[in-house]
Enzyme design. Sequence first.
Site: not given
Ligand code: NAD
Ligand code: UD1
Length: 338
Positions: A124, A148, A152
């Site tokens: 991330s 969190y 990572k």
């Molecule tokens: P998500 O929660 O939708 O998907 C994660 C999946 O992993 C879920 O289905 C959950 O049930 C499963 N899981 C969690 N812990 C587990 C375990 N111990 N054993 C087996 N399964 C398990 O999240 P996502 O948004 O799809 O994110 C996927 C990955 O990407 C994560 O590692 C997250 O940290 C990373 N990531 C997500 C975002 C985002 O904004 N969505 C941004 C940056 C990084």
């Molecule tokens: C989120 C994660 C961060 C991750 C990043 C990329 C959180 C708190 N942080 O941050 O760990 O690395 O995504 O995946 O979840 N905002 C509003 N109102 C809201 C929600 C968000 O104004 O209700 C604004 C925030 O201040 C920011 C932007 O929208 O400026 C995006 O916010 P968000 O979707 O939470 O993403 P990140 O802040 O980038």
Amino acid sequence: MHVLVCGGAGYIGSHTCVALAERGHRVVIADNFSNSAPPVLERLARLTGQAPDARRVDVRNAAALAALFAGHRFDAVIHFAALKAVGESCERPLDYFDNNISGTITLLQAMRAADVRRLVFSSSATVYGEPQSVPIDEDAPLSSTNPYGRTKLVMEQLIGDVCTADPGFQAISLRYFNPVGAHPSGLIGEAPNGVPNNLMPYICQVAAGKRERLQIYGGDWPTVDGTGVRDYIHVMDLAQAHVHALEKLDGVRGHLPLNLGAGRGISVLELLRAFETASGREIPYRIVDRRVGDVAEVYADPSRAERLLGWRTQLDVDAMCRDAWRWQSMNPDGYAET
Ligand code: NAD
Ligand code: UD1
């Protein structure tokens, strides 16, 4: 390739499983469904024409992983399985260390025992902490501002150490910026539990009438219009990047971190306006205090991923909003009603 997808029932994992199937890769999903719902599997079957091979497995369960590896000859693993809510990680840090870090250690041990040495890991942009400048490239200093983010960072380091110890181990850590959007069919998408923390799902719920208005965290940031700027990336583009990463793993030496972003910043107000146009709905909002831990501007320099993966984002902010809204409209309660 024959691929184990840990966390493949989740938001990004499910889209990636579709992209993998479309490229002819064979997928086994291992997920404990702690943040996903089994009905997603039926949607995957509709999208790919084939019921997915999915197992309820927790990646911290060494015996279950060993059984899985014993039953298949996997070429590679894609590791999405993690807890990901920043606020929750501050309240329950040990749960995050256990699930994310212990889970990754157990998975790496199972891979070693089965002699599977190719890994694509979900990292991330959070590993950059509070960035000193934008755009951010992969050589920028790393840090963490919450539990969190620390998981990572540690997981990337663990993977790097495994690669150093075993020169045959090949790993790519994909550092996602802000994933949004959904499959254009409206069949799979992001289904957050409770009140969404992130901007796009919150806007979707305001548009659907589930929440009264968006609270914009700060209108006085030093940005184009005073609201926070982020690098939003369509989940379909992200899914494609995983396919490219998987197919390039063979040429990787050691641990390769890559940014996945569009490389341009979009403000909260710009996203809100684009969403209003895409949905035809007005999004009421109020500007409130800044959220603790937020920063003004975060966007990627994605040129390394573009060069090494032969991939770049294709879908713009209008497509992100259109597809997010289609998913929300077709599934007002996520996967609950299937
Ligand atoms: P998500 O929660 O939708 O998907 C994660 C999946 O992993 C879920 O289905 C959950 O049930 C499963 N899981 C969690 N812990 C587990 C375990 N111990 N054993 C087996 N399964 C398990 O999240 P996502 O948004 O799809 O994110 C996927 C990955 O990407 C994560 O590692 C997250 O940290 C990373 N990531 C997500 C975002 C985002 O904004 N969505 C941004 C940056 C990084
Ligand atoms: C989120 C994660 C961060 C991750 C990043 C990329 C959180 C708190 N942080 O941050 O760990 O690395 O995504 O995946 O979840 N905002 C509003 N109102 C809201 C929600 C968000 O104004 O209700 C604004 C925030 O201040 C920011 C932007 O929208 O400026 C995006 O916010 P968000 O979707 O939470 O993403 P990140 O802040 O980038």
